[in-house]
Design a protein around this motif. Structure first.
Motif, PDB file in Angstrom:
ATOM      1  N   LEU A  64     141.151  39.929  -6.694  1.00  0.00           N
ATOM      2  CA  LEU A  64     139.762  39.719  -6.894  1.00  0.00           C
ATOM      3  C   LEU A  64     139.314  40.758  -7.812  1.00  0.00           C
ATOM      4  CD1 LEU A  64     138.909  39.829  -3.112  1.00  0.00           C
ATOM      5  CD2 LEU A  64     138.979  37.918  -4.600  1.00  0.00           C
ATOM      6  N   VAL A  65     140.311  41.391  -8.495  1.00  0.00           N
ATOM      7  CA  VAL A  65     139.611  42.320  -9.409  1.00  0.00           C
ATOM      8  C   VAL A  65     138.888  41.859 -10.677  1.00  0.00           C
ATOM      9  CG1 VAL A  65     140.345  44.174 -11.244  1.00  0.00           C
ATOM     10  CG2 VAL A  65     141.449  44.098  -8.893  1.00  0.00           C
ATOM     11  N   GLY A  66     137.695  42.064 -11.023  1.00  0.00           N
ATOM     12  CA  GLY A  66     137.209  41.562 -12.191  1.00  0.00           C
ATOM     13  C   GLY A  66     136.824  40.456 -12.026  1.00  0.00           C
ATOM     14  N   VAL A  67     137.015  39.689 -10.959  1.00  0.00           N
ATOM     15  CA  VAL A  67     136.193  38.206 -10.736  1.00  0.00           C
ATOM     16  C   VAL A  67     134.905  37.933 -11.055  1.00  0.00           C
ATOM     17  CG1 VAL A  67     136.165  36.214  -9.272  1.00  0.00           C
ATOM     18  CG2 VAL A  67     138.320  37.427  -9.458  1.00  0.00           C
ATOM     19  N   PRO A  68     134.206  37.256 -11.745  1.00  0.00           N
ATOM     20  CA  PRO A  68     132.715  37.259 -11.728  1.00  0.00           C
ATOM     21  C   PRO A  68     132.321  36.757 -10.535  1.00  0.00           C
ATOM     22  CG  PRO A  68     133.745  36.075 -13.606  1.00  0.00           C
ATOM     23  CD  PRO A  68     134.877  36.346 -12.464  1.00  0.00           C
ATOM     24  N   ILE A  69     131.050  37.103 -10.212  1.00  0.00           N
ATOM     25  CA  ILE A  69     130.390  36.541  -8.977  1.00  0.00           C
ATOM     26  C   ILE A  69     129.819  35.077  -9.260  1.00  0.00           C
ATOM     27  CG2 ILE A  69     129.770  39.075  -8.126  1.00  0.00           C
ATOM     28  CD1 ILE A  69     126.856  38.511  -9.203  1.00  0.00           C
ATOM     29  N   GLY A  70     129.584  34.547  -8.287  1.00  0.00           N
ATOM     30  CA  GLY A  70     129.166  33.140  -8.434  1.00  0.00           C
ATOM     31  C   GLY A  70     129.079  32.269  -7.081  1.00  0.00           C
ATOM     32  N   SER A  75     132.882  33.934   0.233  1.00  0.00           N
ATOM     33  CA  SER A  75     131.510  34.571   0.800  1.00  0.00           C
ATOM     34  C   SER A  75     131.050  35.534  -0.001  1.00  0.00           C
ATOM     35  CB  SER A  75     131.933  35.009   2.032  1.00  0.00           C
ATOM     36  OG  SER A  75     132.525  33.627   3.038  1.00  0.00           O
ATOM     37  N   CYS A  76     132.045  36.409  -0.472  1.00  0.00           N
ATOM     38  CA  CYS A  76     131.444  37.795  -1.245  1.00  0.00           C
ATOM     39  C   CYS A  76     130.700  37.336  -2.587  1.00  0.00           C
ATOM     40  CB  CYS A  76     132.416  38.594  -1.332  1.00  0.00           C
ATOM     41  SG  CYS A  76     133.106  39.248   0.176  1.00  0.00           S
ATOM     42  N   GLY A  77     131.489  36.516  -3.241  1.00  0.00           N
ATOM     43  CA  GLY A  77     130.884  36.156  -4.644  1.00  0.00           C
ATOM     44  C   GLY A  77     129.658  35.612  -4.512  1.00  0.00           C
ATOM     45  N   ALA A  78     129.700  34.770  -3.470  1.00  0.00           N
ATOM     46  CA  ALA A  78     128.169  33.872  -3.279  1.00  0.00           C
ATOM     47  C   ALA A  78     127.125  35.033  -2.867  1.00  0.00           C
ATOM     48  CB  ALA A  78     128.389  32.922  -2.548  1.00  0.00           C
ATOM     49  N   ALA A  79     127.426  35.936  -1.849  1.00  0.00           N
ATOM     50  CA  ALA A  79     126.608  36.713  -1.365  1.00  0.00           C
ATOM     51  C   ALA A  79     126.023  37.577  -2.264  1.00  0.00           C
ATOM     52  CB  ALA A  79     127.313  37.623  -0.131  1.00  0.00           C
ATOM     53  N   ALA A  80     127.158  38.178  -3.300  1.00  0.00           N
ATOM     54  CA  ALA A  80     126.748  39.034  -4.275  1.00  0.00           C
ATOM     55  C   ALA A  80     125.653  38.261  -5.358  1.00  0.00           C
ATOM     56  CB  ALA A  80     127.943  39.613  -5.177  1.00  0.00           C
ATOM     57  N   TYR A  81     125.958  36.986  -5.640  1.00  0.00           N
ATOM     58  CA  TYR A  81     125.356  36.009  -6.493  1.00  0.00           C
ATOM     59  C   TYR A  81     123.935  35.774  -6.153  1.00  0.00           C
ATOM     60  CZ  TYR A  81     124.446  32.189  -9.653  1.00  0.00           C
ATOM     61  OH  TYR A  81     123.796  31.519 -10.593  1.00  0.00           O
ATOM     62  N   TYR A  82     123.745  35.553  -4.735  1.00  0.00           N
ATOM     63  CA  TYR A  82     122.398  35.235  -4.201  1.00  0.00           C
ATOM     64  C   TYR A  82     121.653  36.572  -3.687  1.00  0.00           C
ATOM     65  CZ  TYR A  82     123.718  30.243  -4.688  1.00  0.00           C
ATOM     66  OH  TYR A  82     124.170  29.037  -5.285  1.00  0.00           O
ATOM     67  N   GLU A  92     138.672  26.923   5.680  1.00  0.00           N
ATOM     68  CA  GLU A  92     139.346  25.803   5.022  1.00  0.00           C
ATOM     69  C   GLU A  92     138.957  24.546   4.320  1.00  0.00           C
ATOM     70  OE1 GLU A  92     143.323  25.296   6.619  1.00  0.00           O
ATOM     71  OE2 GLU A  92     142.693  24.065   4.707  1.00  0.00           O
ATOM     72  N   ILE A  93     137.647  24.353   5.016  1.00  0.00           N
ATOM     73  CA  ILE A  93     137.035  23.224   4.238  1.00  0.00           C
ATOM     74  C   ILE A  93     135.733  23.523   3.429  1.00  0.00           C
ATOM     75  CG2 ILE A  93     137.708  21.588   6.085  1.00  0.00           C
ATOM     76  CD1 ILE A  93     134.589  21.672   7.081  1.00  0.00           C
ATOM     77  N   ASP A  94     135.290  24.761   3.293  1.00  0.00           N
ATOM     78  CA  ASP A  94     134.056  24.997   2.598  1.00  0.00           C
ATOM     79  C   ASP A  94     134.552  25.138   1.221  1.00  0.00           C
ATOM     80  OD1 ASP A  94     131.275  26.798   3.709  1.00  0.00           O
ATOM     81  OD2 ASP A  94     131.969  26.727   1.477  1.00  0.00           O
ATOM     82  N   VAL A  95     133.448  24.357   0.449  1.00  0.00           N
ATOM     83  CA  VAL A  95     133.907  24.328  -1.021  1.00  0.00           C
ATOM     84  C   VAL A  95     133.852  25.560  -1.807  1.00  0.00           C
ATOM     85  CG1 VAL A  95     131.440  23.822  -1.403  1.00  0.00           C
ATOM     86  CG2 VAL A  95     133.224  22.843  -2.949  1.00  0.00           C
ATOM     87  N   ARG A  96     133.076  26.720  -1.004  1.00  0.00           N
ATOM     88  CA  ARG A  96     132.877  27.929  -1.825  1.00  0.00           C
ATOM     89  C   ARG A  96     134.165  28.727  -1.796  1.00  0.00           C
ATOM     90  NH1 ARG A  96     127.393  29.214   1.644  1.00  0.00           N
ATOM     91  NH2 ARG A  96     128.645  28.289   3.006  1.00  0.00           N
ATOM     92  N   TRP A  97     135.070  28.082  -0.864  1.00  0.00           N
ATOM     93  CA  TRP A  97     136.487  28.925  -0.859  1.00  0.00           C
ATOM     94  C   TRP A  97     137.462  28.007  -1.324  1.00  0.00           C
ATOM     95  CZ3 TRP A  97     138.228  33.327   0.820  1.00  0.00           C
ATOM     96  CH2 TRP A  97     137.256  34.499   1.564  1.00  0.00           C
ATOM     97  N   GLN A  98     137.158  27.063  -2.095  1.00  0.00           N
ATOM     98  CA  GLN A  98     138.380  26.194  -2.486  1.00  0.00           C
ATOM     99  C   GLN A  98     139.280  27.143  -3.302  1.00  0.00           C
ATOM    100  OE1 GLN A  98     137.161  22.833  -4.921  1.00  0.00           O
ATOM    101  NE2 GLN A  98     135.563  23.995  -5.917  1.00  0.00           N
TER     102      GLN A  98
END
Ligand code: C2E
Ligand code: CA
Ligand code: CA
Length: 609
Positions: A64-70, A75-82, A92-98
């Motif tokens: 996760l180091v340096g991964v751009p939020i989006g 869940s974390c990238g999206a929470a930070a993004y929004y 397993e099935i959520d597209v945000r976690w693919q």
């Protein structure tokens, strides 16, 4: 809950490391909610950086180091993004976690609920719960996460303040380079050579701007500041931001990779070229110039010795070859000590009136008539010994002592000349040696004219000897302009030690002189089949065409004198004829052996120069 909050706040107040505090917080929460894993990721420049996730595998968090939020970054990238909490109940099935599910599903996590941590209106981190069941958080969990988010915000804000303070302590405000404090720290922690930790061989370059003061004085401080910023930028570009430092004032330092001295020199020279490019400073075009001294870590026993060596090299460079690179060599320090001693000794001798002017005759090689003298400084020691200038002329590298020495010689020589003229002796000219420092003072011509005017000595009797290195020095246009002024005032100028430096004959066209003094090293090489002969021949023919007189120095044998004559050289000086003599002997020589103008023997035109 209260106890939990208090113990975390206490850690923050104690100044514990951010990571330790947050990790402790996570562990306490995990202890209270068995089966849950906590993670806290900080958000900087819209990228994620894990702070703590004690129950998640490092193989996952390190991804996760340096991964751009989006929106699609778990869940974390999206929470930070929004900027709002994000609950994913089926990883397993959520597209945000693919792209990330393969790291957590195998270790049994099914859902992830992430809450943004906001400080000063921006998302600074995320706080996540990983569940082993596909579910939403309970009210109890929401309550504790609210508290955690709040505590994390406090801890992170405090950490940012500490980092910022640290950054300021170690950063130069004007140029944004690391400062001297940081330099000292970096150097102290630096290993000297390759070890198990894989340090590349390195060297230290210390740079000093040559013209900051001039820019400040002529264009103002805004221009000076801009110059420093420009040089800092160029240094950081040429070296790297993290290895470039501003030590203060106009001093910079750089730590560079270098296997040996030539490699270090190459880096330094590239840096000088980079720095030298013209720069726009507060609306003025400035040509930055830097002198650099360098030393190699491999040649030192400690990092502080590397610094000392580079310092000594820089010091040397500043005195001898401004605008260039000087590499340290063993013995440079001793030379420095010797120079300091010479400077001190001459200073004391000046104040105790123990500096004397001696005179070495300059003769016509054909008739051996004296046509003039070169005035040479002699120092009487307290014990009464007389030291030749070779013993102390290093002192003339010190601007202050050099100027004092010149002034003393001017007053001694002009007084002797007046005396000889009063006696009606056939005095044609006396040469005075000037040093580089004399050309750095802007009142050189007034000092010179004042001295001879006070003694009533016409300037046509005076020759100013300027060594080739001064003539071609770093401020050659300054020297060139001054030489023109001096000649227009009636002084004649001799180019001393010709052949020892890099003055080429073409320089004589741009900075004309009246006389060339061929250095002793060439006279010594006047043996058959040596290139020395060809060079002297060449100098003779060009000088004659340019109307420049030539004096050969350091003639010790009759063979040399004859050879020089055959090459067309008319004038010379050297031990073959006479060493430098005291003023009384000089007077005697003038009355017995001097060429009387208008009564010249041979084919000479009567005056030497
Ligand atoms: P220079 O201007 O090249 O002076 C010539 C030096 O060569 C003198 O040494 C002189 O004594 C020496 N010399 C002359 N003929 C011979 C010879 O046949 N053989 C040998 N081996 N040497 C000979 P000195 O007086 O020790 O001066 C050394 C240098 O110190 C001078 O070199 C000059 O650069 C500097 N210097 C001397 N007097 C002054 C002065 O008053 N002011 C300044 N700024 N520099 C001075
Ligand atoms: Ca000389
Ligand atoms: Ca000389």
């Amino acid at each position: 809950m209260l106890q939990f909050q208090n113990s975390i706040l206490e850690m923050i107040a104690r100044g514990e490391e951010l990571q330790a505090t947050i990790e402790d917080l996570c562990r306490r929460v995990e202890a209270r909610f068995p089966g849950i894993a906590c993670s806290v990721l900080s958000v900087r420049d819209a990228k994620l950086y894990p702070i703590a996730a004690p129950s998640l595998p490092a193989s996952y968090t390190s991804r996760l180091v340096g991964v751009p939020i989006g929106p699609m970054v778990g869940s974390c990238g999206a929470a930070a993004y929004y900027g709002i909490p994000v609950t994913v109940t089926d990883i397993e099935i959520d597209v945000r976690w693919q792209h990330y599910k393969q790291f957590v599903v195998p270790i049994g996590f099914k859902a992830c609920w992430s809450t943004p941590i906001v400080a000063a209106d921006k998302v600074v981190a995320t706080f996540a719960f990983y569940f082993r069941e596909g579910r939403e958080p309970t009210d109890g969990e929401r309550e504790i996460v609210n508290a955690c988010v709040h505590l994390c915000a406090i801890a992170i804000e405090r950490d940012e303040r500490v980092c910022e303070r640290e950054r300021l302590t170690y950063t130069d405000a004007l140029t944004a380079l690391a400062n001297r404090a940081r330099f000292n720290k970096v150097l102290a922690e630096r290993k000297l050579s390759e070890g198990a930790n894989g340090v590349r061989p390195w060297g230290l370059l210390l740079a000093d701007l040559d013209n900051l003061k001039l820019v400040n004085d002529t264009f103002g401080h805004a221009a000076g500041d801009a110059l420093l910023q420009t040089v800092a930028r160029r240094l950081a570009t040429a070296v790297s931001m993290e290895n470039s430092f501003r030590l203060g004032g106009d001093e910079f330092a750089a730590i560079v990779d270098a296997d040996d001295m030539p490699a270090l020199a190459a880096k330094a020279e590239a840096l000088i070229r980079e720095i030298k490019r013209p720069a726009e400073c507060d609306g003025h075009v400035v040509f930055p110039a830097a002198t650099i001294g360098g030393a190699l870590a491999a040649n030192a026993v400690s990092a502080s010795q590397v610094q000392r060596d580079a310092d000594i090299a820089l010091y040397h460079g500043k005195e001898r070859c401004r605008g260039q690179y000087t590499g340290y060599f063993v013995g440079m320090g001793t030379a420095l000590t010797r120079r300091f001693r010479a400077i001190r000794d001459v200073g004391v001798a000046l104040s105790e009136n123990r500096i004397e002017a001696h005179y070495q005759p300059i003769l016509r090689l054909d008739t051996r008539e004296i046509v003039g003298f070169e005035a040479l400084a002699r120092m009487r020691t307290r014990k009464g010994e007389r030291l030749s200038a070779a013993h102390f002329h290093e002192a003339t590298l010190d601007a202050h002592v050099a100027a004092q020495l010149t002034d003393r010689m001017l007053s001694l020589v002009s007084a002797d000349m007046r005396r000889w003229l009063n006696m009606g002796l056939p005095l044609q000219h006396v040469g005075i040696n000037l040093s580089a420092a004399d050309f750095r003072s802007d009142d050189l011509h007034s000092r010179l004219t004042a001295a001879f005017a006070a003694a009533g000595v016409p300037l046509r009797h005076v020759i100013l000897e300027v060594t080739e290195s001064v003539y071609l020095g770093e401020r050659d246009h300054v020297v060139a302009d001054e030489i023109k002024v001096l000649r227009s005032m009636g002084f004649r100028v001799a180019l001393d030690d010709f052949g020892t430096g890099f003055a080429s004959l073409t320089h004589l066209l741009t900075v004309p002189v009246d006389i060339i003094k061929i250095d002793k090293s060439f006279v010594d090489r006047l043996v058959p089949a040596d290139a020395g002969t060809v060079i002297v021949e060449g100098v003779m023919s060009i000088a004659t065409k340019l109307g420049i007189r030539v004096v050969a120095e350091g003639i010790e044998t009759q063979a040399q004198a004859d050879h020089l004559r055959s090459l067309g050289c008319l004038l010379g000086q050297g031990y073959l004829f006479s060493k430098a003599v005291d003023p009384l002997t000089a007077k005697h020589l003038l009355s017995t052996s001097a060429q009387r103008p208008g009564f010249a023997k041979g084919n000479h035109d009567g005056t030497a120069v």
